[in-house]
Write a protein that holds these residues in place. Structure first.
Motif, PDB file in Angstrom:
ATOM      1  N   ILE A  50      -8.952  -0.641   8.417  1.00 51.56           N
ATOM      2  CA  ILE A  50      -8.259   0.046   7.329  1.00 51.56           C
ATOM      3  C   ILE A  50      -7.153   0.931   7.889  1.00 51.56           C
ATOM      4  O   ILE A  50      -7.188   1.345   9.050  1.00 51.56           O
ATOM      5  CB  ILE A  50      -9.222   0.903   6.475  1.00 51.56           C
ATOM      6  CG1 ILE A  50      -9.771   2.078   7.299  1.00 51.56           C
ATOM      7  CG2 ILE A  50     -10.346   0.055   5.886  1.00 51.56           C
ATOM      8  CD1 ILE A  50     -10.379   3.184   6.465  1.00 51.56           C
ATOM      9  N   ARG A  51      -6.188   1.189   7.031  1.00 49.72           N
ATOM     10  CA  ARG A  51      -5.101   2.103   7.380  1.00 49.72           C
ATOM     11  C   ARG A  51      -4.802   2.967   6.158  1.00 49.72           C
ATOM     12  O   ARG A  51      -4.677   2.448   5.039  1.00 49.72           O
ATOM     13  CB  ARG A  51      -3.856   1.325   7.804  1.00 49.72           C
ATOM     14  CG  ARG A  51      -2.684   2.201   8.212  1.00 49.72           C
ATOM     15  CD  ARG A  51      -1.593   1.399   8.899  1.00 49.72           C
ATOM     16  NE  ARG A  51      -1.007   0.366   8.053  1.00 49.72           N
ATOM     17  CZ  ARG A  51      -0.016  -0.440   8.427  1.00 49.72           C
ATOM     18  NH1 ARG A  51       0.460  -0.360   9.671  1.00 49.72           N
ATOM     19  NH2 ARG A  51       0.469  -1.339   7.600  1.00 49.72           N
ATOM     20  N   LEU A  52      -4.726   4.267   6.375  1.00 45.48           N
ATOM     21  CA  LEU A  52      -4.408   5.193   5.300  1.00 45.48           C
ATOM     22  C   LEU A  52      -2.915   5.494   5.300  1.00 45.48           C
ATOM     23  O   LEU A  52      -2.330   5.794   6.355  1.00 45.48           O
ATOM     24  CB  LEU A  52      -5.186   6.502   5.463  1.00 45.48           C
ATOM     25  CG  LEU A  52      -6.714   6.404   5.515  1.00 45.48           C
ATOM     26  CD1 LEU A  52      -7.328   7.799   5.630  1.00 45.48           C
ATOM     27  CD2 LEU A  52      -7.263   5.679   4.289  1.00 45.48           C
ATOM     28  N   GLN A  53      -2.302   5.415   4.110  1.00 46.90           N
ATOM     29  CA  GLN A  53      -0.890   5.744   3.942  1.00 46.90           C
ATOM     30  C   GLN A  53      -0.772   6.856   2.902  1.00 46.90           C
ATOM     31  O   GLN A  53      -1.538   6.921   1.947  1.00 46.90           O
ATOM     32  CB  GLN A  53      -0.105   4.519   3.467  1.00 46.90           C
ATOM     33  CG  GLN A  53      -0.191   3.319   4.391  1.00 46.90           C
ATOM     34  CD  GLN A  53       0.725   3.445   5.612  1.00 46.90           C
ATOM     35  OE1 GLN A  53       1.179   4.543   5.951  1.00 46.90           O
ATOM     36  NE2 GLN A  53       0.979   2.330   6.276  1.00 46.90           N
ATOM     37  N   ARG A  54       0.187   7.733   3.089  1.00 50.12           N
ATOM     38  CA  ARG A  54       0.347   8.878   2.184  1.00 50.12           C
ATOM     39  C   ARG A  54       0.596   8.420   0.745  1.00 50.12           C
ATOM     40  O   ARG A  54       1.440   7.562   0.504  1.00 50.12           O
ATOM     41  CB  ARG A  54       1.491   9.768   2.657  1.00 50.12           C
ATOM     42  CG  ARG A  54       1.166  10.535   3.927  1.00 50.12           C
ATOM     43  CD  ARG A  54       2.371  11.293   4.439  1.00 50.12           C
ATOM     44  NE  ARG A  54       2.034  12.084   5.619  1.00 50.12           N
ATOM     45  CZ  ARG A  54       1.990  11.613   6.865  1.00 50.12           C
ATOM     46  NH1 ARG A  54       2.281  10.319   7.089  1.00 50.12           N
ATOM     47  NH2 ARG A  54       1.680  12.393   7.881  1.00 50.12           N
ATOM     48  N   ALA A  55      -0.122   9.056  -0.192  1.00 46.01           N
ATOM     49  CA  ALA A  55      -0.012   8.676  -1.595  1.00 46.01           C
ATOM     50  C   ALA A  55       0.711   9.726  -2.442  1.00 46.01           C
ATOM     51  O   ALA A  55       0.982   9.478  -3.614  1.00 46.01           O
ATOM     52  CB  ALA A  55      -1.405   8.429  -2.179  1.00 46.01           C
ATOM     53  N   GLY A  56       1.018  10.899  -1.882  1.00 46.54           N
ATOM     54  CA  GLY A  56       1.837  11.880  -2.585  1.00 46.54           C
ATOM     55  C   GLY A  56       1.207  12.516  -3.805  1.00 46.54           C
ATOM     56  O   GLY A  56       1.901  13.147  -4.611  1.00 46.54           O
ATOM     57  N   HIS A  57      -0.100  12.389  -3.972  1.00 50.15           N
ATOM     58  CA  HIS A  57      -0.777  12.900  -5.165  1.00 50.15           C
ATOM     59  C   HIS A  57      -1.232  14.349  -4.952  1.00 50.15           C
ATOM     60  O   HIS A  57      -1.043  15.195  -5.810  1.00 50.15           O
ATOM     61  CB  HIS A  57      -1.967  11.990  -5.479  1.00 50.15           C
ATOM     62  CG  HIS A  57      -2.804  12.412  -6.635  1.00 50.15           C
ATOM     63  ND1 HIS A  57      -2.305  12.480  -7.926  1.00 50.15           N
ATOM     64  CD2 HIS A  57      -4.106  12.778  -6.718  1.00 50.15           C
ATOM     65  CE1 HIS A  57      -3.274  12.859  -8.740  1.00 50.15           C
ATOM     66  NE2 HIS A  57      -4.369  13.059  -8.036  1.00 50.15           N
ATOM     67  N   LEU A  58      -1.858  14.619  -3.837  1.00 44.93           N
ATOM     68  CA  LEU A  58      -2.144  15.973  -3.379  1.00 44.93           C
ATOM     69  C   LEU A  58      -2.286  15.915  -1.864  1.00 44.93           C
ATOM     70  O   LEU A  58      -2.255  14.830  -1.276  1.00 44.93           O
ATOM     71  CB  LEU A  58      -3.389  16.556  -4.053  1.00 44.93           C
ATOM     72  CG  LEU A  58      -4.727  15.836  -3.942  1.00 44.93           C
ATOM     73  CD1 LEU A  58      -5.465  16.206  -2.672  1.00 44.93           C
ATOM     74  CD2 LEU A  58      -5.599  16.199  -5.122  1.00 44.93           C
ATOM     75  N   LEU A  59      -2.391  17.056  -1.232  1.00 46.18           N
ATOM     76  CA  LEU A  59      -2.411  17.081   0.226  1.00 46.18           C
ATOM     77  C   LEU A  59      -3.583  16.240   0.743  1.00 46.18           C
ATOM     78  O   LEU A  59      -4.727  16.428   0.317  1.00 46.18           O
ATOM     79  CB  LEU A  59      -2.535  18.520   0.725  1.00 46.18           C
ATOM     80  CG  LEU A  59      -2.125  18.743   2.189  1.00 46.18           C
ATOM     81  CD1 LEU A  59      -0.641  18.451   2.374  1.00 46.18           C
ATOM     82  CD2 LEU A  59      -2.422  20.172   2.610  1.00 46.18           C
ATOM     83  N   GLY A  60      -3.282  15.298   1.629  1.00 45.05           N
ATOM     84  CA  GLY A  60      -4.311  14.429   2.182  1.00 45.05           C
ATOM     85  C   GLY A  60      -4.540  13.153   1.410  1.00 45.05           C
ATOM     86  O   GLY A  60      -5.251  12.260   1.880  1.00 45.05           O
ATOM     87  N   SER A  61      -3.971  13.020   0.217  1.00 48.32           N
ATOM     88  CA  SER A  61      -4.221  11.819  -0.588  1.00 48.32           C
ATOM     89  C   SER A  61      -3.617  10.595   0.084  1.00 48.32           C
ATOM     90  O   SER A  61      -2.578  10.659   0.735  1.00 48.32           O
ATOM     91  CB  SER A  61      -3.649  11.983  -1.994  1.00 48.32           C
ATOM     92  OG  SER A  61      -2.245  12.145  -1.966  1.00 48.32           O
ATOM     93  N   ALA A  62      -4.311   9.467  -0.089  1.00 46.46           N
ATOM     94  CA  ALA A  62      -3.922   8.250   0.605  1.00 46.46           C
ATOM     95  C   ALA A  62      -4.150   7.038  -0.282  1.00 46.46           C
ATOM     96  O   ALA A  62      -5.000   7.050  -1.169  1.00 46.46           O
ATOM     97  CB  ALA A  62      -4.747   8.092   1.892  1.00 46.46           C
TER      98      ALA A  62
END
Length: 483
Positions: A147-159
């Motif tokens: 898996i790879r997490l990418q920034r989702a811009g919803h709140l800090l740390g969201s992916a």
């Protein structure tokens, strides 16, 4: 069954309860989010209900972000015997224990021994992984998933989560992407969302799949105008806001307004009869009345390396966007009641940010009891008010002729305060943003499953996606019931 396969244990009836299972083969799977159904989506007593699905073979729980509608069923998962890793981004690893502790105390038990035991287990299972790096999470009999997490811009740390699944002798790999909640552009603290490079299957949120957001570019100017009016009226601005995400965004923007006003005051030589001279922004207290919001705000400040460039630049200039001098933090209940009484009885203007965001509980209710009946004050809504909540009732009642009345803890109160809804603060992409996220993937996905939205929103988004994919073989599905 053809693998990889999906089953959904929440996030299909509405906008809460996100919980999705990715089956790699007949015996191996991953769980993406484990959220609590809330509001109209929730059955009575759902916060105490067992997990409701077989956890055998789940190799990892992957958290997109730490809102309760994505993590609130973790106690039930652990009670069912799950002891695998809980994977999340590095900022989420700092925020998750704060959110889970508060929810556990409110919803399950405030016994210190039980709380400590629960948090110790969560900490032991939690694995923080960096953004943008592949991480192997399952490997069995030739089947492997990273898996790879990418920034989702919803709140800090969201992916959002990219899952790359490899089967023996099969090329290329299968790529499954879970969007989580995708943030609207223009968040003052967070980096913007970038679509994935590839997705064979896309599980896409649809919260605002049927609408477009108002222009966000002037929201700070409109907030500033509200504060100007409150200063002129010697009134208090009450902002109901949830502790995580929206509160920090508001503090950041209020600090910017105060900073600019301070610079303007230094440059301006006011004549004695200048009406602006009476509006002393430098003495305006900004009261954060929520112990949880204070803990989360401190965590946000410590995680400044994950802020966007503009926000980090402010720190470099010596400013403190989340801890400025006029910020007053209220912790104890006794101090809270003291502040309520003081603001009610004096003519001193103030800004109060208190939970919860829909006025359905929390400290904001005491402020409303004290101030709704006074036209000097103003209630400013910066978030969606779900049908049936006190916030929605106040919004709707103020639009009727004459003075509305609302029920607060069994007693009727007149609404004479000014009521305003300030748009532009949505934390989700709208229809055009969701369409761009899906359609800017270099190769169209073979399948799109729409979750985390009301039926109307999902059907509207399906329609525009089908139009975009008109000449391509893309199956767009609306998930309508839990598995």
């Amino acid at each position: 069954m053809e693998f990889p396969a999906l089953s959904h244990h929440g996030g299909t009836r509405g906008v809460t309860g996100s919980c999705h299972q990715l089956h790699l083969d007949a015996t191996t799977s991953l769980l993406i989010d484990c959220g609590l159904e809330q509001g109209a989506d929730a059955a009575p007593g759902s916060e105490f209900a067992p997990i409701g699905f077989d956890i055998a073979g789940i190799k990892a729980l992957i958290i997109t972000h730490v809102h309760l509608d994505h993590v609130g069923r973790i106690p039930a998962l652990l009670a069912a015997g799950y002891r695998g890793p809980i994977l999340c981004s590095e900022p989420s690893a700092k925020l998750l224990p704060l959110v889970l502790e508060d929810a556990y105390k409110l919803g399950i038990s405030a016994d210190p021994i039980q709380v400590d035991r629960y948090l110790a287990l969560v900490q032991r299972l939690m694995v923080a992984i960096p953004f943008e790096q592949w991480h192997l999470v399952a490997e069995q009999e030739g089947v492997a998933c990273s898996i790879r997490l990418q920034r989702a811009g919803h709140l800090l740390g969201s992916a959002y989560v990219e899952c790359d699944v490899r089967y023996p002798g099969v090329e290329p790999s299968s790529r499954v992407v879970f969007s989580g909640d995708l943030g609207a552009p223009g968040n003052p603290l967070l980096r913007a969302v970038k679509p994935p490079e590839r997705a064979d299957i896309l599980i896409l949120e649809s919260t605002y799949g049927d609408r477009l957001h108002p222009d966000r570019s002037d929201r700070q100017q409109r907030l500033e105008a509200v504060i100007d009016r409150a200063l002129a009226d010697s009134g208090t601005i009450l902002i109901p806001a949830f502790s995580l995400g929206r509160t920090q965004e508001l503090l950041y923007e209020i600090e910017d307004i105060l900073h600019r006003k301070s610079l303007q005051a230094e440059q301006r030589q006011e004549p004695a009869d200048d009406p602006l001279a009476a509006l002393d922004w430098s003495r305006l207290p900004v009261i954060l009345d929520s112990p949880l919001a204070q803990r989360i705000t401190r965590a946000y400040a410590e995680l400044h390396e994950y802020w966007n460039c503009e926000a980090r630049q402010r720190l470099g200039e010596g400013r403190d966007p989340l801890g400025f001098g006029q910020l007053v933090c209220v912790d104890t209940h006794a101090k809270h009641q003291q502040v309520v009484n003081y603001l009610k009885s004096t003519g001193r203007p103030a800004i109060v940010i208190a939970g919860n965001g829909m006025c359905s509980g929390g400290r904001i209710v005491n402020y409303l009891k004290a101030m709704l009946g006074d036209s000097r004050h103003e209630v400013v809504f910066v978030g969606y008010q779900a049908k049936g909540t006190l916030g929605a009732v106040i919004q709707a009642g103020k639009r009727s002729e004459g003075f509305a009345q609302v029920d607060l803890d069994g007693e009727m109160y007149e609404v004479r305060a000014k009521i305003m809804t300030l748009g532009g603060y949505s934390a989700h992409l709208d229809q055009s943003g969701l369409l761009a996220f899906a359609s800017e993937i270099s190769k169209p996905p073979g399948r799109v499953a729409l979750v985390h939205g009301e039926q109307r929103a999902k059907k509207a988004l399906r329609s525009v996606l089908q139009q975009r994919y008109l000449q391509m073989k893309v199956a767009v599905e609306v998930k309508i019931a839990t598995a």
